[in-house]
Design a protein around this motif. Structure first.
Motif, PDB file in Angstrom:
ATOM      1  N   LEU A 150      39.747  60.015  -9.147  1.00 26.54           N
ATOM      2  CA  LEU A 150      38.330  59.619  -9.161  1.00 26.54           C
ATOM      3  C   LEU A 150      37.711  60.122 -10.450  1.00 26.54           C
ATOM      4  O   LEU A 150      37.810  61.313 -10.765  1.00 26.54           O
ATOM      5  N   LEU A 151      37.084  59.199 -11.183  1.00 27.00           N
ATOM      6  CA  LEU A 151      36.614  59.525 -12.534  1.00 27.00           C
ATOM      7  C   LEU A 151      35.110  59.366 -12.698  1.00 27.00           C
ATOM      8  O   LEU A 151      34.499  58.538 -12.020  1.00 27.00           O
ATOM      9  N   PRO A 152      34.532  60.132 -13.616  1.00 27.83           N
ATOM     10  CA  PRO A 152      33.099  60.001 -13.908  1.00 27.83           C
ATOM     11  C   PRO A 152      32.867  59.037 -15.079  1.00 27.83           C
ATOM     12  O   PRO A 152      33.811  58.447 -15.614  1.00 27.83           O
ATOM     13  N   TRP A 153      31.603  58.971 -15.498  1.00 21.97           N
ATOM     14  CA  TRP A 153      31.244  57.968 -16.499  1.00 21.97           C
ATOM     15  C   TRP A 153      31.123  58.534 -17.910  1.00 21.97           C
ATOM     16  O   TRP A 153      30.910  57.784 -18.862  1.00 21.97           O
ATOM     17  N   ASN A 154      31.221  59.833 -18.077  1.00 21.02           N
ATOM     18  CA  ASN A 154      30.859  60.369 -19.405  1.00 21.02           C
ATOM     19  C   ASN A 154      31.924  60.171 -20.474  1.00 21.02           C
ATOM     20  O   ASN A 154      31.598  59.908 -21.618  1.00 21.02           O
ATOM     21  N   SER A 155      33.214  60.344 -20.126  1.00 18.33           N
ATOM     22  CA  SER A 155      34.311  60.052 -21.077  1.00 18.33           C
ATOM     23  C   SER A 155      35.413  59.360 -20.290  1.00 18.33           C
ATOM     24  O   SER A 155      36.471  59.934 -20.031  1.00 18.33           O
ATOM     25  N   PRO A 213      34.149  53.131  -1.980  1.00 20.66           N
ATOM     26  CA  PRO A 213      35.566  53.027  -2.384  1.00 20.66           C
ATOM     27  C   PRO A 213      36.204  54.386  -2.655  1.00 20.66           C
ATOM     28  O   PRO A 213      37.379  54.598  -2.325  1.00 20.66           O
ATOM     29  N   GLY A 214      35.423  55.323  -3.204  1.00 13.56           N
ATOM     30  CA  GLY A 214      35.950  56.676  -3.428  1.00 13.56           C
ATOM     31  C   GLY A 214      36.264  57.358  -2.112  1.00 13.56           C
ATOM     32  O   GLY A 214      37.303  58.003  -1.951  1.00 13.56           O
ATOM     33  N   GLN A 215      35.367  57.168  -1.153  1.00 10.35           N
ATOM     34  CA  GLN A 215      35.588  57.777   0.173  1.00 10.35           C
ATOM     35  C   GLN A 215      36.836  57.200   0.832  1.00 10.35           C
ATOM     36  O   GLN A 215      37.614  57.925   1.450  1.00 10.35           O
ATOM     37  N   LEU A 217      39.417  56.113  -0.622  1.00 12.79           N
ATOM     38  CA  LEU A 217      40.601  56.651  -1.306  1.00 12.79           C
ATOM     39  C   LEU A 217      40.891  58.089  -0.860  1.00 12.79           C
ATOM     40  O   LEU A 217      42.034  58.438  -0.557  1.00 12.79           O
ATOM     41  N   THR A 218      39.856  58.916  -0.823  1.00  9.44           N
ATOM     42  CA  THR A 218      40.098  60.331  -0.470  1.00  9.44           C
ATOM     43  C   THR A 218      40.514  60.473   0.995  1.00  9.44           C
ATOM     44  O   THR A 218      41.261  61.377   1.340  1.00  9.44           O
ATOM     45  N   ALA A 219      40.025  59.559   1.842  1.00 11.62           N
ATOM     46  CA  ALA A 219      40.326  59.671   3.279  1.00 11.62           C
ATOM     47  C   ALA A 219      41.662  59.024   3.647  1.00 11.62           C
ATOM     48  O   ALA A 219      42.143  59.200   4.764  1.00 11.62           O
ATOM     49  N   SER A 227      42.852  63.901  -7.437  1.00  9.43           N
ATOM     50  CA  SER A 227      42.444  64.545  -8.682  1.00  9.43           C
ATOM     51  C   SER A 227      41.077  63.969  -9.038  1.00  9.43           C
ATOM     52  O   SER A 227      40.937  62.756  -9.223  1.00  9.43           O
ATOM     53  N   PHE A 228      40.083  64.832  -9.101  1.00 10.72           N
ATOM     54  CA  PHE A 228      38.691  64.384  -9.224  1.00 10.72           C
ATOM     55  C   PHE A 228      38.010  65.032 -10.424  1.00 10.72           C
ATOM     56  O   PHE A 228      38.163  66.238 -10.650  1.00 10.72           O
ATOM     57  N   THR A 229      37.249  64.270 -11.179  1.00 14.62           N
ATOM     58  CA  THR A 229      36.327  64.827 -12.176  1.00 14.62           C
ATOM     59  C   THR A 229      34.952  64.251 -11.886  1.00 14.62           C
ATOM     60  O   THR A 229      34.804  63.041 -11.744  1.00 14.62           O
ATOM     61  N   GLY A 230      33.952  65.131 -11.811  1.00  9.81           N
ATOM     62  CA  GLY A 230      32.603  64.647 -11.529  1.00  9.81           C
ATOM     63  C   GLY A 230      31.707  65.805 -11.147  1.00  9.81           C
ATOM     64  O   GLY A 230      31.921  66.941 -11.586  1.00  9.81           O
ATOM     65  N   SER A 231      30.729  65.513 -10.318  1.00  4.74           N
ATOM     66  CA  SER A 231      29.740  66.540  -9.972  1.00  4.74           C
ATOM     67  C   SER A 231      30.298  67.501  -8.923  1.00  4.74           C
ATOM     68  O   SER A 231      31.180  67.141  -8.132  1.00  4.74           O
ATOM     69  N   ALA A 237      32.584  67.295  -1.397  1.00  8.40           N
ATOM     70  CA  ALA A 237      32.742  66.274  -0.339  1.00  8.40           C
ATOM     71  C   ALA A 237      34.149  65.670  -0.400  1.00  8.40           C
ATOM     72  O   ALA A 237      34.789  65.443   0.640  1.00  8.40           O
ATOM     73  N   VAL A 238      34.623  65.433  -1.616  1.00 10.11           N
ATOM     74  CA  VAL A 238      35.958  64.848  -1.805  1.00 10.11           C
ATOM     75  C   VAL A 238      37.031  65.802  -1.271  1.00 10.11           C
ATOM     76  O   VAL A 238      37.953  65.397  -0.553  1.00 10.11           O
ATOM     77  N   ALA A 239      36.894  67.089  -1.618  1.00  5.76           N
ATOM     78  CA  ALA A 239      37.904  68.064  -1.181  1.00  5.76           C
ATOM     79  C   ALA A 239      37.918  68.176   0.347  1.00  5.76           C
ATOM     80  O   ALA A 239      38.980  68.266   0.962  1.00  5.76           O
ATOM     81  N   LEU A 253      34.815  70.025 -12.466  1.00  4.07           N
ATOM     82  CA  LEU A 253      33.412  69.788 -12.110  1.00  4.07           C
ATOM     83  C   LEU A 253      32.475  70.184 -13.249  1.00  4.07           C
ATOM     84  O   LEU A 253      32.875  70.271 -14.393  1.00  4.07           O
ATOM     85  N   GLY A 254      31.266  70.455 -12.890  1.00  2.84           N
ATOM     86  CA  GLY A 254      30.244  70.707 -13.911  1.00  2.84           C
ATOM     87  C   GLY A 254      30.272  72.120 -14.446  1.00  2.84           C
ATOM     88  O   GLY A 254      31.159  72.906 -14.146  1.00  2.84           O
ATOM     89  N   GLY A 255      29.272  72.433 -15.271  1.00  2.79           N
ATOM     90  CA  GLY A 255      29.187  73.768 -15.852  1.00  2.79           C
ATOM     91  C   GLY A 255      27.768  74.097 -16.277  1.00  2.79           C
ATOM     92  O   GLY A 255      26.867  73.241 -16.240  1.00  2.79           O
ATOM     93  N   ALA A 335      16.651  59.736 -15.244  1.00  3.22           N
ATOM     94  CA  ALA A 335      15.563  60.255 -14.395  1.00  3.22           C
ATOM     95  C   ALA A 335      15.794  61.724 -14.067  1.00  3.22           C
ATOM     96  O   ALA A 335      14.848  62.529 -14.045  1.00  3.22           O
ATOM     97  N   LYS A 336      17.061  62.098 -13.850  1.00  2.00           N
ATOM     98  CA  LYS A 336      17.372  63.490 -13.493  1.00  2.00           C
ATOM     99  C   LYS A 336      16.998  64.443 -14.641  1.00  2.00           C
ATOM    100  O   LYS A 336      16.426  65.515 -14.421  1.00  2.00           O
ATOM    101  N   ILE A 337      17.306  64.043 -15.864  1.00  2.72           N
ATOM    102  CA  ILE A 337      16.994  64.899 -17.025  1.00  2.72           C
ATOM    103  C   ILE A 337      15.477  65.108 -17.116  1.00  2.72           C
ATOM    104  O   ILE A 337      14.995  66.239 -17.251  1.00  2.72           O
TER     105      ILE A 337
END
Ligand code: TXE
Length: 493
Positions: A150-155, A213-215, A217-219, A227-231, A237-239, A253-255, A335-337
């Motif tokens: 599961l991949l995020p959108w940043n890279s 779709p992510g759910q 896959l994980t279930a 293998s997950f990268t994201g928030s 929730a994925v774990a 995850l984040g930092g 919006a979050k920023i």
């Protein structure tokens, strides 16, 4: 004008979603839709997992010698290198990242793939002196099985390759689920995986929006590892979901990483590193150096440099070579920023530089200003939680202990930068900082060969380097009786 249309990559075939549904992906620099991709649901994810399961047992993959897997990966690396420019443009269009950075990343993924290609036939077990004289005991590291990614959108491509190359080198099969914000390049990668000659079903790509779709896959009980990268929130929730069928989960995850600048630092170099840490990629990176932990004595001259540089950062079209900061990839992130900066200011933070304060935003597209905040309490949300945008919080300190306490004062632990000319201090502080990566007199450098991952809420496991391959294997211990002697069947040997 009709948009380019993509299909799902399942079992070596290009297919529509079972429902026939599709969604549009948007270019963040213009706000306009630019491609249409399938809207996968549970049935599509199930088909992809089944294809990966079948490929795992297919002799074309299962019986391929490790060197054969390496040859396929080398071929993929050559294709990625050949197409780096094309992929870089697609990546930049889908997520708004600077073309000059996506170009570097698309070349880097080819090198990354070559590294793991070379490692495929070096996954050695060991012979163990077991203490049982009539047994030969050895271990093998065998593929863990089907891996859900599961991949995020940043890279998107860069982070996919962190997972894909070692998983394929280890002999696994995979289902890739890119972020709904940036679905295109994973499908383009699927095309190149097919061209490289990987057997059908070894790698599958499903695109879809929302968590469903992510759910799925994980279930899925036929997925052996996630293998997950994201928030952090989604990662947890994925774990939990994967735990229901005991699939181990690696989380990147984040930092809330600190750049620590001591009074003896080269301030010019430190300023450059702080800018790289927080304003590169418009701050949308997990390793963003979002806190400047700075010695009181150099606070003023360093901030003068940073404010001057932030005011001259060129915002605009990510494909223009002069642009230094592109747009924010998604509306939600934009919006979050704004909300997090607004809340910080309401809580008493002072803006040294930001929107309307030294920075003018482009009129079109989703942009955020390079922002520097001072007078922020260490416990404030903006000093504790990931913004994932170009927002730097300044935290002054008086001595080394205070610097370490501030740097370690969040629940995260992904990265840190140390700026000092004292070699003893560099090693001393590097040892005390609780982070998976510590850069001394540098920031934001990664390599396929160097383990990468976090402490605490920054995740579980390490990507890159040989450890990454191990994470896609199970260890098998094999006991061979050498003498023919029989044992008391009622006593554990
Ligand atoms: O990420 P998510 P989002 C952080 C950053 C950002 C926040 C939200 O702070 O503001 O995350 O971004 C899939 N089960 N990072 O919403 O939700 C989803 O489709 C299974 C940090 O984009 O973590 C996507 O493919 N999968 C980060 C992937 O998970 C689910 C990089 C990541 O989505 C799911 C990106 C579910 N319940 C954002 N819900 C970093 N550290 O690099 C979503 N997904």
């Amino acid at each position: 004008m009709s948009l380019p249309e993509y299909r799902l990559f399942i079992g070596g075939e290009w297919v529509d979603a079972v429902s026939g549904a599709t969604f549009e992906t948007v270019d963040p620099a213009t706000g306009a839709p630019w491609a249409r991709v399938p809207e996968a649901a549970e049935a599509d994810v199930d088909a992809a997992v089944r294809a990966a399961r079948a490929a795992l047992a297919d002799p074309a993959w299962a019986d391929l010698a490790p060197a054969g897997r390496g040859r396929l990966l080398h071929r993929l690396a050559d294709i990625l290198r050949r197409d780096a420019e094309e992929l870089a443009v697609l990546e930049s269009t889908d997520n708004g990242k600077l073309l000059r950075e996506t170009r570097a990343q698309c070349l880097a993924i080819a090198d990354h793939t070559d590294y793991f290609a070379g490692a495929a036939d070096k996954i050695e077990g060991s012979v163990i002196p077991s203490g049982k004289p009539n047994f030969l005991v050895y271990t093998q590291h065998v593929p863990i099985g089907v891996v859900g990614m599961l991949l995020p959108w940043n890279s998107p491509l860069f982070l996919t390759m962190f997972k894909l190359a070692p998983a394929l080198a280890a002999g696994c099969t995979v289902v890739i689920k890119p972020s709904e914000a940036t679905p295109v390049t994973a499908l383009e990668l699927g095309r190149r995986i097919a061209e490289a000659g990987f057997p059908a079903g070894v790698a599958n790509v499903v695109t879809g929006s929302g968590p469903a779709p992510g759910q799925a896959l994980t279930a899925h009980t036929c997925v052996d590892k996630i293998s997950f990268t994201g928030s952090t929130r989604t990662g947890i929730a994925v774990a939990k979901s994967a735990l229901d069928h005991l699939a181990p989960t690696d989380l990147e995850l984040g930092g809330k990483s600190a750049n620590i600048v001591f009074a003896d630092a080269d301030l010019e170099a430190a300023a450059n590193g702080v800018v790289a840490g927080i304003f590169a990629a418009t701050g949308q990176t997990c390793i963003a150096g979002s806190r400047l932990v700075v010695h009181e004595d150099v606070r003023k001259p360093l901030l003068e440099r940073l404010v001057a540089r932030a005011r001259t950062i060129k915002l605009g079209d990510p494909k223009d070579p002069a642009t230094e900061m592109g747009p924010i990839a998604t509306e939600a992130q934009h919006a979050k920023i704004a909300a997090m900066v607004g809340e910080a200011v309401d809580g008493g933070a002072r803006v040294l530089v930001g929107a309307g304060q030294g920075v003018t935003l482009p009129e079109q597209g989703r942009f955020a200003a390079p922002t520097i905040l001072v007078d922020v309490a260490p416990e404030a949300t903006i000093a504790q939680e990931e913004v994932f945008g170009p927002v730097l919080v300044v935290q002054p300190f008086g001595d080394e202990d205070e610097a370490v306490a501030l740097a370690n004062g969040t629940a995260y632990g992904l990265a840190a930068g140390l700026w000092t000319s004292d070699v003893r201090r560099a090693h001393r502080v590097a040892a005390r900082v609780r982070a998976g990566t510590v850069w001394v007199n540098s920031y934001r450098v990664l390599s396929y060969a160097v383990p990468f991952g976090g402490f605490g809420l920054s995740g579980i496991g390490r990507e890159n380097g040989f450890e990454a391959i191990r994470s896609f294997t199970e260890t098998k211990s094999i006991w061979v009786e050498l003498t023919g002697a029989t044992r008391d069947p009622f006593v554990l040997g």
